[in-house]
Design an enzyme around this catalytic site. Structure first.
Site, mmCIF file in Angstrom:
data_model
loop_
_atom_site.group_PDB
_atom_site.id
_atom_site.type_symbol
_atom_site.label_atom_id
_atom_site.label_comp_id
_atom_site.label_asym_id
_atom_site.label_seq_id
_atom_site.Cartn_x
_atom_site.Cartn_y
_atom_site.Cartn_z
ATOM 1 N N SER A 111 0.672 -1.069 0.036
ATOM 2 C CA SER A 111 0.009 0.001 0.142
ATOM 3 C C SER A 111 0.837 1.353 -0.004
ATOM 4 O O SER A 111 1.658 1.144 -0.897
ATOM 5 C CB SER A 111 -0.881 -0.207 1.233
ATOM 6 O OG SER A 111 -2.083 1.056 1.256
ATOM 7 N N GLU A 211 -1.392 -2.326 -8.509
ATOM 8 C CA GLU A 211 -2.591 -2.542 -7.924
ATOM 9 C C GLU A 211 -3.092 -1.172 -7.381
ATOM 10 O O GLU A 211 -2.318 -0.039 -7.503
ATOM 11 C CB GLU A 211 -2.557 -3.375 -6.770
ATOM 12 C CG GLU A 211 -1.506 -3.204 -5.625
ATOM 13 C CD GLU A 211 -2.470 -2.431 -4.711
ATOM 14 O OE1 GLU A 211 -3.617 -2.215 -4.292
ATOM 15 O OE2 GLU A 211 -1.463 -1.601 -3.988
ATOM 16 N N HIS A 281 -5.461 -4.974 -2.236
ATOM 17 C CA HIS A 281 -6.120 -4.636 -1.014
ATOM 18 C C HIS A 281 -7.220 -5.515 -0.578
ATOM 19 O O HIS A 281 -8.058 -5.057 0.336
ATOM 20 C CB HIS A 281 -6.582 -3.119 -0.842
ATOM 21 C CG HIS A 281 -5.279 -2.208 -0.639
ATOM 22 N ND1 HIS A 281 -4.527 -1.806 -1.715
ATOM 23 C CD2 HIS A 281 -5.311 -1.400 0.383
ATOM 24 C CE1 HIS A 281 -3.837 -0.854 -1.053
ATOM 25 N NE2 HIS A 281 -4.146 -0.579 -0.147
#
Length: 310
Positions: A111, A211, A281
């Site tokens: 992330s 992502e 995620h």
């Protein structure tokens, strides 16, 4: 440069270069402790990881102190982030990359930690790892897949044949092709924060693993589209060898049809593009090396992804 692999009994240091460890749910925290203890590792926490300011983080000085101390400690074999957030790029101007290069060890997270992982690789050549946070091991969601993928990447040298989880069942081939190259990537919007800075990895001849998470609501696909376009305008992007997209939350609305539309006219048709790999995620997730080598064969309905060097 690849750090020594993890072994049972090794010390694993938890740091919080983004959000504070204090915001992790206590139930997840206790489950994570159980996982690490049962796996046979010596878990320790950085001095300032629970410091908490009004931004749910801590001072730059505290976060830098913890990161440097973790790399300097000869007993620490792995540095893992507590969770993500929004501000790990604040640290980059203050990091002693020479210190990190002289004390190579495993650095893992995802992330917002994408900025840190790619910057460390770009400035030192040290392979870093896009994989679970410490707190990830406190959640459900096909945990055995996440754990096995983590151990395969960080405890062994053998090539990894990346196979879909039960949640995925299969990868989708947007474009056929074959390639082998060095991986960079992670969270797309965070990676793009590095553009135009000294911390952006050279994109030439790389394989992108990308992502993103839904912070834009119904406008997510538009934001993703322009973020991808921005990355593909970086000098050297016309030489990329392939792209692997992760899995996306349902709320993102990033269907196979939509991602195919986004990719169309952006990416040379002769390179492989795969959609729906197990990172992002949503759980479960794999662990993959930023700076490691991957081989991709995407032919008809079969995508074969092998992490060769990690």
């Amino acid at each position: 440069m690849i750090a020594s692999k993890l072994k049972p009994g090794d010390e694993v240091r938890v740091i919080a270069p983004s959000r504070s460890q204090a915001v992790v749910w206590q139930e997840a925290h206790h489950h994570a402790i159980d996982f690490w203890q049962n796996a046979g590792f010596n878990l320790t926490y950085s001095k300032n990881c629970r410091e908490l300011d009004k931004y749910h983080s801590s001072s730059i000085a505290s976060r830098i102190e913890d990161l440097h101390e973790a790399f300097l400690d000869p007993n620490v074999k792995m540095v893992i982030t507590g969770l993500g957030g929004f501000n790990s790029n604040q640290l980059l101007r203050h990091l002693d990359f020479e210190l990190i290069a002289k004390n190579p060890k495993i650095l893992c997270g995802y992330s917002d930690i994408t900025a840190l992982l790619n910057a460390v690789y770009a400035k030192t050549g040290l392979v870093t790892y896009h994989g679970p946070h410490y707190s990830t091991f406190g959640f459900d969601g096909e945990p055995d897949y996440t754990r096995q993928a983590f151990f395969d990447c960080l405890m062994n040298d053998a090539p990894i044949n990346v196979t879909p989880s039960k949640a995925t069942s299969q990868y989708h081939i947007i474009q056929e092709g074959v390639c082998e190259g060095t991986i960079i990537g992670g969270n797309l919007c965070t990676l793009n924060l590095l553009q135009g800075t000294p911390y952006m990895p050279d994109i030439r001849n790389k394989v992108l693993f990308l992502e993103d998470d839904n912070i834009m609501g119904e406008y997510f696909s538009y934001e993703f589209d322009r973020n991808l376009e921005s990355l593909l305008q970086v000098e050297g992007a016309d030489t990329i060898k392939g792209i692997v997209f992760g899995r996306f939350e349902e709320s993102c609305g990033l269907t196979l049809e939509r991602i195919t539309d986004i990719v169309q006219d952006k990416i040379p048709s002769n390179i492989p593009v795969v959609f729906g790999a197990d990172f992002g995620h949503v759980f479960p997730i794999i662990t993959f090396p930023i700076g490691g080598t991957v081989s991709i064969q995407a032919n008809k309905n079969v995508a074969k992804i092998i992490i060769v060097n990690h």
